[in-house]
Design a protein around this motif. Structure first.
Motif, PDB file in Angstrom:
ATOM      1  N   ASN A 177       0.811  -1.220   0.000  1.00 23.01           N
ATOM      2  CA  ASN A 177       0.000   0.000   0.000  1.00 23.01           C
ATOM      3  C   ASN A 177       0.845   1.271   0.000  1.00 23.01           C
ATOM      4  OD1 ASN A 177       0.856   0.038   2.696  1.00 23.01           O
ATOM      5  ND2 ASN A 177      -1.106  -0.690   3.482  1.00 23.01           N
ATOM      6  N   THR A 178       2.122   1.149   0.353  1.00 22.35           N
ATOM      7  CA  THR A 178       3.019   2.311   0.339  1.00 22.35           C
ATOM      8  C   THR A 178       3.394   2.735  -1.078  1.00 22.35           C
ATOM      9  OG1 THR A 178       4.835   0.741   0.659  1.00 22.35           O
ATOM     10  CG2 THR A 178       4.010   1.881   2.612  1.00 22.35           C
ATOM     11  N   MET A 180       1.135   3.001  -3.582  1.00 25.78           N
ATOM     12  CA  MET A 180      -0.055   3.412  -4.316  1.00 25.78           C
ATOM     13  C   MET A 180      -0.061   4.887  -4.719  1.00 25.78           C
ATOM     14  SD  MET A 180      -1.414   0.575  -4.809  1.00 25.78           S
ATOM     15  CE  MET A 180      -2.865   1.166  -5.680  1.00 25.78           C
ATOM     16  N   ARG A 186      -0.342   4.157 -10.025  1.00 27.50           N
ATOM     17  CA  ARG A 186      -1.705   4.679 -10.177  1.00 27.50           C
ATOM     18  C   ARG A 186      -2.226   4.425 -11.594  1.00 27.50           C
ATOM     19  NH1 ARG A 186      -0.651  10.527  -7.763  1.00 27.50           N
ATOM     20  NH2 ARG A 186      -2.615  11.054  -8.809  1.00 27.50           N
ATOM     21  N   SER A 189      -3.159   0.847 -11.739  1.00 32.92           N
ATOM     22  CA  SER A 189      -4.422   0.601 -11.040  1.00 32.92           C
ATOM     23  C   SER A 189      -5.621   0.919 -11.911  1.00 32.92           C
ATOM     24  CB  SER A 189      -4.480   1.431  -9.755  1.00 32.92           C
ATOM     25  OG  SER A 189      -3.455   1.062  -8.878  1.00 32.92           O
ATOM     26  N   THR A 198      -4.036  -4.573  -2.295  1.00 30.57           N
ATOM     27  CA  THR A 198      -2.975  -3.925  -1.528  1.00 30.57           C
ATOM     28  C   THR A 198      -2.737  -4.672  -0.216  1.00 30.57           C
ATOM     29  OG1 THR A 198      -4.535  -2.404  -0.476  1.00 30.57           O
ATOM     30  CG2 THR A 198      -3.484  -1.660  -2.513  1.00 30.57           C
ATOM     31  N   TYR A 199      -1.524  -4.546   0.281  1.00 32.13           N
ATOM     32  CA  TYR A 199      -1.208  -5.149   1.580  1.00 32.13           C
ATOM     33  C   TYR A 199      -0.196  -4.275   2.305  1.00 32.13           C
ATOM     34  CZ  TYR A 199       3.264  -6.949  -0.276  1.00 32.13           C
ATOM     35  OH  TYR A 199       4.518  -7.070  -0.814  1.00 32.13           O
ATOM     36  N   ASN A 200      -0.169  -4.418   3.601  1.00 35.12           N
ATOM     37  CA  ASN A 200       0.769  -3.669   4.434  1.00 35.12           C
ATOM     38  C   ASN A 200       2.107  -4.404   4.440  1.00 35.12           C
ATOM     39  OD1 ASN A 200       2.255  -2.519   6.551  1.00 35.12           O
ATOM     40  ND2 ASN A 200       0.422  -2.036   7.732  1.00 35.12           N
ATOM     41  N   ARG A 208      -2.845 -12.029   2.536  1.00 35.79           N
ATOM     42  CA  ARG A 208      -3.767 -11.479   1.566  1.00 35.79           C
ATOM     43  C   ARG A 208      -3.996 -12.378   0.370  1.00 35.79           C
ATOM     44  NH1 ARG A 208      -5.398  -6.334   1.840  1.00 35.79           N
ATOM     45  NH2 ARG A 208      -7.072  -7.306   0.653  1.00 35.79           N
TER      46      ARG A 208
END
Length: 210
Positions: A177-178, A180, A186, A189, A198-200, A208
């Motif tokens: 997610n960092t 995005m 973008r 996407s 997205t994932y952390n 995920r």
């Protein structure tokens, strides 16, 4: 899950350019892909982009197919996997042309879910054996079933430069997610609507994947 996958490292970002159509006539270089999920333990995936692709990716790129194998050939060449066999001869024994690898993949993907789960995580199970026996010698099968290293069950294939990777080939793309806020991500996407997961990166991709 019936899929191919690819982990994008810093020297593989041309694959994103391939998806968004900014590299002209396909990929500028050859790349390796594998059946199932990336090998995750070790290492766990924390900050990587991972692409899951469908069967069309293989069939649409038939003309760029270079070679396939049920075993990670890099691990064989560099001695991380050591079959009790002449290395060069063993590499010939595991090598697949397009027709063989495509037929192998179709047969593997027809197996029931428990078998696919083992295939996706690169683990041996007896239900995979009848399929593998159709395509490979006893020496190859004995080696695969004697190994606990997941690289002995990678089922990889290489596509030459020029291959295409487009929206229709992609099932999902896992992105930290960092990333995005990056302009290229973008744009990606907007092309892959509904396919971006997205994932952390602090916690990793493993939770995920579905």
């Amino acid at each position: 899950m019936k899929k191919f996958s690819k982990v994008l490292t810093l020297n593989k970002l041309h694959i994103i350019d391939n998806v968004i159509g900014s590299v002209g006539n396909g990929s500028p270089q050859a790349d390796y892909f594998n059946i199932g999920s990336p090998i995750g333990n070790p290492p766990l995936l924390r900050g990587s982009i991972v692409i899951d692709m469908n069967m069309l990716f293989l069939t649409d790129n038939r003309q760029y197919f270079k070679a396939g194998s049920p075993v990670d050939t890099g691990s064989l060449k560099f001695g991380f996997l050591k079959p009790n066999f002449d290395r060069d001869l063993f590499l010939q024994m595991v090598s697949c042309d397009y027709e063989k690898f495509h037929a192998l993949t179709v047969d593997l993907f027809s197996l029931p879910s428990p078998s696919l789960e083992k295939l996706n995580s690169h683990r041996a199970c007896n239900s995979l054996k009848p399929v593998i026996e159709k395509y490979f010698s006893t020496a190859v099968i004995d080696f695969m079933y004697s190994e606990t290293n997941p690289h002995a069950w990678l089922f990889e294939f290489c596509l030459d430069g020029g291959y295409a990777l487009t929206e229709k080939h992609i099932k999902k793309m896992f992105i930290p997610n960092t990333y995005m806020f990056n302009s290229t991500i973008r744009k990606l996407s907007s092309i892959l609507k509904g396919k971006i997961v997205t994932y952390n990166p602090k916690y990793g991709i493993e939770g995920r994947e579905t």
